[in-house]
Design a protein around this motif. Structure first.
Motif, short mmCIF file in Angstrom:
data_model
loop_
_atom_site.label_atom_id
_atom_site.label_comp_id
_atom_site.label_asym_id
_atom_site.label_seq_id
_atom_site.Cartn_x
_atom_site.Cartn_y
_atom_site.Cartn_z
N LEU A 1 20.86 22.19 72.58
CA LEU A 1 22.21 22.12 72.51
C LEU A 1 22.90 20.95 72.86
CD1 LEU A 1 23.45 25.62 74.08
CD2 LEU A 1 23.68 24.78 71.55
N GLY A 2 22.30 20.48 73.86
CA GLY A 2 22.48 18.94 74.60
C GLY A 2 22.08 17.79 73.45
N LEU A 3 20.89 17.93 73.05
CA LEU A 3 20.53 16.80 72.03
C LEU A 3 21.45 16.85 70.85
CD1 LEU A 3 16.67 17.36 71.89
CD2 LEU A 3 17.86 15.30 72.62
N CYS A 4 21.84 18.00 70.47
CA CYS A 4 22.80 18.17 69.19
C CYS A 4 24.15 17.35 69.75
CB CYS A 4 22.85 19.08 68.73
SG CYS A 4 21.29 19.82 67.75
N VAL A 5 24.62 17.86 70.94
CA VAL A 5 26.02 17.02 71.06
C VAL A 5 26.10 15.95 71.12
CG1 VAL A 5 27.56 17.14 73.17
CG2 VAL A 5 26.74 19.34 72.19
N LEU A 6 24.77 15.16 72.02
CA LEU A 6 24.70 13.71 71.91
C LEU A 6 24.78 13.29 70.83
CD1 LEU A 6 22.04 13.65 74.82
CD2 LEU A 6 24.32 12.76 75.15
N GLY B 1 30.56 25.88 76.14
CA GLY B 1 30.58 24.89 75.15
C GLY B 1 31.55 23.81 75.09
N ARG B 2 32.85 24.35 75.44
CA ARG B 2 34.04 23.22 75.55
C ARG B 2 33.64 22.41 76.68
NH1 ARG B 2 38.74 25.40 78.90
NH2 ARG B 2 37.05 25.18 80.18
N ASP B 3 33.13 22.91 77.84
CA ASP B 3 32.58 21.88 78.82
C ASP B 3 31.54 20.96 78.45
OD1 ASP B 3 34.71 23.18 80.50
OD2 ASP B 3 33.22 24.44 81.35
N MET B 4 30.75 21.44 77.47
CA MET B 4 29.60 20.69 77.02
C MET B 4 30.00 19.47 76.07
SD MET B 4 26.25 23.39 76.49
CE MET B 4 25.25 21.91 76.15
N GLY B 5 31.04 19.69 75.43
CA GLY B 5 31.63 18.73 74.54
C GLY B 5 31.68 19.17 73.16
N PHE B 6 31.39 20.33 72.86
CA PHE B 6 31.50 20.85 71.38
C PHE B 6 32.94 21.15 70.87
CE2 PHE B 6 27.48 22.86 72.55
CZ PHE B 6 26.78 22.69 71.22
N ASP B 7 33.10 20.90 69.64
CA ASP B 7 34.46 20.76 69.13
C ASP B 7 35.14 22.11 68.90
OD1 ASP B 7 34.88 17.90 68.71
OD2 ASP B 7 33.21 17.96 67.61
N GLY B 8 34.22 23.27 68.92
CA GLY B 8 34.63 24.54 68.61
C GLY B 8 33.56 25.39 68.59
N LYS B 9 33.48 26.74 67.96
CA LYS B 9 32.70 27.72 68.09
C LYS B 9 32.66 28.53 66.70
CE LYS B 9 30.61 30.92 71.12
NZ LYS B 9 29.38 30.13 71.04
N THR B 10 31.47 28.81 66.17
CA THR B 10 31.64 29.72 65.02
C THR B 10 31.80 30.97 65.60
OG1 THR B 10 28.91 29.55 65.20
CG2 THR B 10 30.17 28.21 63.56
N LEU B 11 32.31 32.05 64.65
CA LEU B 11 32.57 33.35 64.93
C LEU B 11 32.00 34.26 63.64
CD1 LEU B 11 36.40 32.74 65.62
CD2 LEU B 11 34.51 32.85 67.32
N ILE B 12 31.39 35.29 63.97
CA ILE B 12 30.94 36.30 63.14
C ILE B 12 31.79 37.03 62.54
CG2 ILE B 12 28.46 35.96 63.75
CD1 ILE B 12 28.79 38.81 65.36
#
Length: 212
Positions: free
Chosen positions: A164-169, A199-210
């Protein structure tokens, strides 16, 4: 104005009723899924149903089509169909490196690409993938990544943190959208809230939902 991607909803392209209902749901973007959510005997019909659905008005929601991988029998036909559909982007599954995006880019004309980040090799090549000139966004495929890692599920997602961290970076370094993976226990509101906040705290722009 920058388009938000706070909530990105997967909808099976084989489910006409779900696609119709999605027109009224408060999601920022919809991933019309031709891949995992569609059984092999429904792949061709799903492509036809998707063409009919996309003729309708989805408002300001981003319309993203997840195709099957080019390595399997439906992938090329999916990609060719996308070139003629009124969608905003094509989501390429199991991207291991920028070469996987190159192959799809040759088929889908000028349509922007998104990358499913769901393999160990994809994690290690995240920077090169994020730097692809046709790439607009990245989506974490945490279920498939966990399967390939052989990791155990944990509420804190510790086994996922490196990937997750590698992809956010990578996404932030190249100014690309990046969306977190799905939360499987869709009836667990507290768990969903906690993972969204993480996820928000890590820097993701949003979340996928099923789509349950």
């Amino acid at each position: 104005m920058v388009r938000p991607y706070r909530s990105v909803l997967y909808i099976p392209a084989a489910n006409a009723r779900a696609m119709e209902k999605a027109r009224d749901l408060p999601a920022d973007a919809i991933i019309f899924d031709l891949e995992d959510a569609v059984s092999p005997d429904a792949k061709v019909g799903a492509r036809q149903a998707l063409a009919h659905a996309l003729a309708q008005d989805y408002g300001r929601r981003a319309r993203i089509i997840r195709i099957n991988a080019l390595a399997i029998e439906w992938g090329h036909d999916d990609a060719r169909a996308c070139a003629d559909l009124p969608a905003d982007a094509v989501l390429v599954p199991k991207v291991d490196g920028p070469q996987d995006l190159d192959r799809v880019a040759e088929i889908v004309s000028d349509m922007p690409l998104w990358a499913m980040m769901e393999t160990p090799l994809g994690m290690l090549n995240a920077a090169a993938i994020a730097g692809h000139p046709r790439l607009q966004g990245m989506v974490m495929g945490t279920n498939d990544l966990a399967k390939e890692l052989g990791s155990r599920p944990r509420a804190d997602r510790l086994p996922m943190m490196a990937g997750l961290g590698l992809c956010v970076l990578a996404a932030k370094a190249h100014c690309k959208v990046i969306v977190d993976g799905v939360f499987n226990a869709f009836k667990d509101d507290d768990g969903l809230r906690a993972e969204c906040e993480q996820g928000r705290d890590m820097g993701f722009d949003g979340k996928t939902l099923i789509h349950p």
